[in-house]
Motif scaffolding. Structure first.
Motif, mmCIF file in Angstrom:
data_model
loop_
_atom_site.group_PDB
_atom_site.id
_atom_site.type_symbol
_atom_site.label_atom_id
_atom_site.label_comp_id
_atom_site.label_asym_id
_atom_site.label_seq_id
_atom_site.Cartn_x
_atom_site.Cartn_y
_atom_site.Cartn_z
ATOM 1 N N ASP A 89 1.019 -6.457 -10.492
ATOM 2 C CA ASP A 89 1.558 -5.653 -9.399
ATOM 3 C C ASP A 89 1.299 -4.153 -9.624
ATOM 4 O OD1 ASP A 89 4.383 -7.848 -9.359
ATOM 5 O OD2 ASP A 89 2.727 -7.801 -7.911
ATOM 6 N N THR A 90 0.782 -3.799 -10.777
ATOM 7 C CA THR A 90 0.496 -2.404 -11.079
ATOM 8 C C THR A 90 -0.533 -1.848 -10.106
ATOM 9 O OG1 THR A 90 1.008 -2.639 -13.434
ATOM 10 C CG2 THR A 90 -0.460 -0.831 -12.803
ATOM 11 N N ALA A 91 -0.166 -0.758 -9.438
ATOM 12 C CA ALA A 91 -1.022 -0.155 -8.424
ATOM 13 C C ALA A 91 -0.332 1.091 -7.869
ATOM 14 C CB ALA A 91 -1.293 -1.130 -7.285
ATOM 15 N N VAL A 92 -1.078 1.830 -7.086
ATOM 16 C CA VAL A 92 -0.467 2.874 -6.265
ATOM 17 C C VAL A 92 -0.075 2.222 -4.944
ATOM 18 C CG1 VAL A 92 -0.790 5.078 -5.100
ATOM 19 C CG2 VAL A 92 -1.841 4.680 -7.341
ATOM 20 N N TYR A 93 1.173 2.401 -4.560
ATOM 21 C CA TYR A 93 1.692 1.799 -3.341
ATOM 22 C C TYR A 93 1.774 2.847 -2.234
ATOM 23 C CZ TYR A 93 2.762 -2.550 -5.701
ATOM 24 O OH TYR A 93 2.660 -3.748 -6.368
ATOM 25 N N TYR A 94 1.246 2.476 -1.069
ATOM 26 C CA TYR A 94 1.205 3.372 0.083
ATOM 27 C C TYR A 94 1.996 2.768 1.237
ATOM 28 C CZ TYR A 94 -2.848 5.384 -2.333
ATOM 29 O OH TYR A 94 -3.686 5.966 -3.249
ATOM 30 N N CYS A 95 2.836 3.576 1.872
ATOM 31 C CA CYS A 95 3.448 3.118 3.101
ATOM 32 C C CYS A 95 2.521 3.455 4.259
ATOM 33 C CB CYS A 95 4.832 3.731 3.298
ATOM 34 S SG CYS A 95 4.906 5.527 3.219
ATOM 35 N N ALA A 96 2.684 2.727 5.350
ATOM 36 C CA ALA A 96 1.763 2.866 6.471
ATOM 37 C C ALA A 96 2.468 2.541 7.773
ATOM 38 C CB ALA A 96 0.569 1.937 6.285
ATOM 39 N N ALA A 97 1.930 3.090 8.858
ATOM 40 C CA ALA A 97 2.452 2.822 10.192
ATOM 41 C C ALA A 97 1.309 2.445 11.120
ATOM 42 C CB ALA A 97 3.189 4.040 10.737
ATOM 43 N N ALA A 98 1.559 1.463 11.973
ATOM 44 C CA ALA A 98 0.565 0.988 12.940
ATOM 45 C C ALA A 98 1.293 0.619 14.230
ATOM 46 C CB ALA A 98 -0.172 -0.223 12.376
#
Length: 124
Positions: A89-98
């Motif tokens: 699960d190691t990663a950079v997490y980004y929130c997003a809108a669509a």
């Protein structure tokens, strides 16, 4: 318009984290919101999404049952509760809108707004 993600950090395998993403500049109460992640050397991938009213959610198979997405439209904020974390699960997490949940799931090209990313590192 800005999406500000927070809550990342370093955690041991099996641990938990809660990510938050606060939106400013306009209301996102009519948009689908979600989370993507990008590990080193890999493409950005969909993790979880939630419809504008919060009634429908969708998860990547790899996180189903461990991660839970929720939103608070009054606070213009989306959350990602992450339990039973694994090193993968190691990663950079980004929130997003669509515009819709379907658009969020279907292709990264339909994402209209991105947060700046928050690092999640899970040690074994």
């Amino acid at each position: 318009v800005q999406l500000q993600a927070s809550g990342g950090g370093l955690v041991q395998a099996g641990g938990s984290l809660r990510l938050s993403c606060a939106a400013s500049g306009r209301s996102f109460s009519s948009d689908a919101l979600g989370w993507f992640r990008q590990a080193p050397g890999k493409e950005r991938e969909f993790v979880a999404g939630i419809s504008w009213a919060g009634g429908t959610t969708h998860y990547a198979d790899s996180v189903e049952g461990r991660l839970t997405i929720s939103r608070d439209n009054a606070k213009n904020t989306v959350y990602l509760q992450m339990n039973s974390l694994k090193p993968e699960d190691t990663a950079v997490y980004y929130c997003a809108a669509a515009p819709t949940l379907g658009a969020l799931i279907r292709t990264i090209r339909l994402v209209e707004y991105w947060g700046q990313g928050t690092q999640v590192t899970v040690s074994s």
